[in-house]
Design an enzyme around this catalytic site. Structure first.
Site, PDB file in Angstrom:
ATOM      1  N   ARG A  26      44.731  -8.590  13.547  1.00  0.00           N
ATOM      2  CA  ARG A  26      43.908  -9.729  13.153  1.00  0.00           C
ATOM      3  C   ARG A  26      42.491  -9.232  12.925  1.00  0.00           C
ATOM      4  O   ARG A  26      41.993  -8.365  13.641  1.00  0.00           O
ATOM      5  CB  ARG A  26      43.921 -10.821  14.225  1.00  0.00           C
ATOM      6  CG  ARG A  26      45.223 -11.614  14.289  1.00  0.00           C
ATOM      7  CD  ARG A  26      45.391 -12.480  13.050  1.00  0.00           C
ATOM      8  NE  ARG A  26      46.555 -13.340  13.096  1.00  0.00           N
ATOM      9  CZ  ARG A  26      47.743 -13.041  12.582  1.00  0.00           C
ATOM     10  NH1 ARG A  26      47.915 -11.852  11.995  1.00  0.00           N
ATOM     11  NH2 ARG A  26      48.745 -13.898  12.635  1.00  0.00           N
TER      12      ARG A  26
ATOM     13  N   HIS B 145      45.693  -8.417   3.726  1.00  0.00           N
ATOM     14  CA  HIS B 145      46.564  -8.999   4.758  1.00  0.00           C
ATOM     15  C   HIS B 145      48.024  -9.040   4.290  1.00  0.00           C
ATOM     16  O   HIS B 145      48.698 -10.073   4.346  1.00  0.00           O
ATOM     17  CB  HIS B 145      46.092 -10.420   5.107  1.00  0.00           C
ATOM     18  CG  HIS B 145      46.548 -10.880   6.460  1.00  0.00           C
ATOM     19  ND1 HIS B 145      45.843 -11.797   7.208  1.00  0.00           N
ATOM     20  CD2 HIS B 145      47.651 -10.573   7.200  1.00  0.00           C
ATOM     21  CE1 HIS B 145      46.488 -12.036   8.343  1.00  0.00           C
ATOM     22  NE2 HIS B 145      47.586 -11.304   8.355  1.00  0.00           N
TER      23      HIS B 145
ATOM     24  N   GLU C 152      38.537 -14.083   6.388  1.00  0.00           N
ATOM     25  CA  GLU C 152      39.506 -14.211   5.292  1.00  0.00           C
ATOM     26  C   GLU C 152      39.600 -15.677   4.837  1.00  0.00           C
ATOM     27  O   GLU C 152      39.602 -16.577   5.668  1.00  0.00           O
ATOM     28  CB  GLU C 152      40.899 -13.770   5.760  1.00  0.00           C
ATOM     29  CG  GLU C 152      41.063 -12.311   6.046  1.00  0.00           C
ATOM     30  CD  GLU C 152      42.472 -11.968   6.545  1.00  0.00           C
ATOM     31  OE1 GLU C 152      43.396 -12.784   6.349  1.00  0.00           O
ATOM     32  OE2 GLU C 152      42.656 -10.901   7.138  1.00  0.00           O
TER      33      GLU C 152
END
Length: 382
Positions: A207, A253, A236
Site C-alpha cells: 500500500r 497499482h 492514488e
C-alpha cells in the site's frame, strides 16, 4: 436480488448473474444512490466502503475481490449486521511474479547477481511468505519481519531496524494499518529511510502509505545509490510526478493484476456469497480460465540461472508496464488521475508463472531447477 459491482471485477456478470441483476460501474464512481436498493455490493480496492456509502441502503453482503481490506470499514459493517468477505491470497502469486521480474530487471541494469544479495521481506503473509519460499529456492538469503505478527516464528526473523541495516533489497508486503498496536502507516519514514544501506533496492507493492512518499522523494533526491520500485503510491490516483521521475520502476497499482489472480478473487467472493445466502454453488470459476502461456527454451549453454532470468522477463516484462505508465503520466496530461485508472481498467492479459509452461529442447536438470524455483512449470521434449 440487485447486485452493484465494480466494472473491473472479471467475469462478474457470468458468475453473479445467476443470483439476480448485476449493475456495474467504475469503482471510484459508486455512490449511495447506486447502492440504495441493492442487496449486494462487490468492489475492488478503490471503493471506500463505510457508513457514508451504505447508511440507509438495503445492502446485506459486501465482497471485495482483493486481498487488501483497508478500504472497508469492517467495524461499521459488523455493527450493522452486514456480512463481509475478502479474497486473501487471491493474487499473491501475481505480486511475487511482479517483484521477481523487477529484481531480475534491476540485476541486469545494475550488473549484480540476485543470489549474492540479502533480501529483507517486510510482512510474511500470503505474498511475503511465498516470495520468501521462491527466493530461498533460488539460493537467495532472506531476512524477514512482520509488524502485525509478533509471534511469528520463521528462520531469518529479525527486528525491522536490523532488517534495514543488513538488507540489500527490501520489499514490502504488509497491509495498511493506521491505528492499533502495530500501525504500518509510514512504517518507512524520514527517520529510518536514511538508514538504508548504500545500493539498497526498496520495493513497495503493498500500500502506498506504508512509505512516507515525501520522505522517500527527499531521500532519492539526496542519494543516487538508493533504487526505488513503486507499484503503489500515496494519493492514488493523483500521484507525485516528482517522485515518479525519481523511481526506477514505476507502475499503476497492477502488481497483482494477473488474470489468474483477479479470477481467483471473483471465485473466493462467489463462494462466500453462496455460503452467506445459503445458495447452491453451481459454478467453478476456474474452468472459465484459458490455458496458461507456453514459452520455448533451449538447454542452457551457459549459466542456467541467467537463462531462467530470461524466461522471467519473457513471461512478464515489468518495464512494459513502466513505459506505459510514464507515457501518460506527464505534466501535459490534465487528467492524470483518469489515466491512472484507465491503465488499470484496460490492463492487458497477464498470466502467472505458475500456469506458464516452459518447453525445453532437452532435459537440463539445473535449468529446470532454476525455472521451478521461479515458479514455472517445465516440460522437456525428450
Amino acid at each position: 436480488m440487485k447486485i452493484i459491482a465494480d466494472e473491473n471485477i472479471p467475469l462478474v456478470n457470468e458468475v453473479f448473474g445467476e443470483f439476480g441483476v448485476v449493475e456495474t460501474c467504475a469503482g471510484r464512481a459508486i455512490t449511495p444512490h447506486h447502492v440504495r436498493d441493492a442487496e449486494v455490493l462487490l468492489v475492488r480496492s478503490i471503493t471506500k466502503v463505510d457508513k457514508q456509502l451504505l447508511a440507509g441502503s438495503k445492502v446485506r453482503f459486501v465482497g471485495t475481490c482483493t486481498i487488501g481490506t483497508d478500504h472497508v470499514d469492517q467495524a461499521w459493517l459488523r455493527a450493522n449486521d452486514i456480512a463481509f468477505s475478502a479474497a486473501p491470497g487471491c493474487n499473491a502469486n501475481a505480486v511475487v511474479d511482479y517483484v521477481l521480474s523487477a529484481l531480475v530487471t534491476l540485476s541486469r541494469q545494475q550488473h549484480f547477481d540476485l543470489r549474492e544479495r540479502c533480501v529483507g521481506i517486510v510482512g510474511v503473509g500470503n505474498v511475503g511468505g511465498r516470495l520468501k519460499s521462491r527466493l530461498e529456492a533460488l539460493g537467495v538469503r532472506c531476512l524477514c519481519t512482520d509488524p502485525l505478527n509478533d509471534d511469528l516464528e520463521l528462520p531469518g526473523r529479525v527486528h525491522l531496524d536490523e532488517l534495514i541495516a543488513e538488507s540489500d533489497v527490501i520489499t514490502l508486503h504488509t497491509p495498511l494499518e493506521k491505528n492499533g498496536e502495530h500501525p504500518t502507516w509510514h512504517l518507512f519514514n524520514a527517520l529510518n529511510l536514511p538508514l538504508l544501506r548504500p545500493g539498497t533496492i526498496l520495493v513497495n507493492s503493498a500500500r502506498g502509505s506504508v512509505i512516507d512518499n515525501q520522505a522517500l522523494l527527499e531521500l532519492l533526491n539526496e542519494r543516487d545509490d538508493v533504487t526505488a520500485v513503486l507499484d503503489v503510491w500515496e494519493g492514488e490516483p493523483d500521484i507525485s510526478l516528482p517522485l515518479l521521475a525519481r523511481v526506477a520502476v514505476a507502475t499503476p497499482h497492477i502488481a497483482g493484476y494477473s488474470l489468474d489472480g483477479k479470477v481467483n478473487g471473483t471465485l473466493l467472493v462467489y463462494e462466500a456469497m453462496c455460503q452467506h445466502f445459503n445458495l447452491p454453488r453451481k459454478l467453478d470459476v476456474s474452468t472459465l480460465l484459458p490455458e496458461g502461456d507456453a514459452l520455448e527454451a533451449a538447454a542452457a549453454l551457459g549459466d542456467h540461472f541467467e537463462k531462467a532470468c530470461q524466461m522471467v522477463t519473457q513471461a512478464y516484462d515489468v518495464l512494459r508496464d513502466d513505459h506505459a505508465f510514464r507515457q501518460v503520466m506527464t505534466e501535459n496530461n490534465k487528467n492524470r488521475a483518469g489515466s491512472f485508472d484507465a491503465l488499470r481498467k484496460n490492463y492487458p492479459v497477464r498470466r502467472e508463472f505458475g500456469v506458464t509452461k516452459v518447453r525445453l529442447s532437452e532435459r537440463d536438470e539445473s535449468l529446470e531447477g532454476a525455472l521451478s524455483a521461479f515458479g514455472f512449470k517445465c516440460e522437456a521434449d525428450c
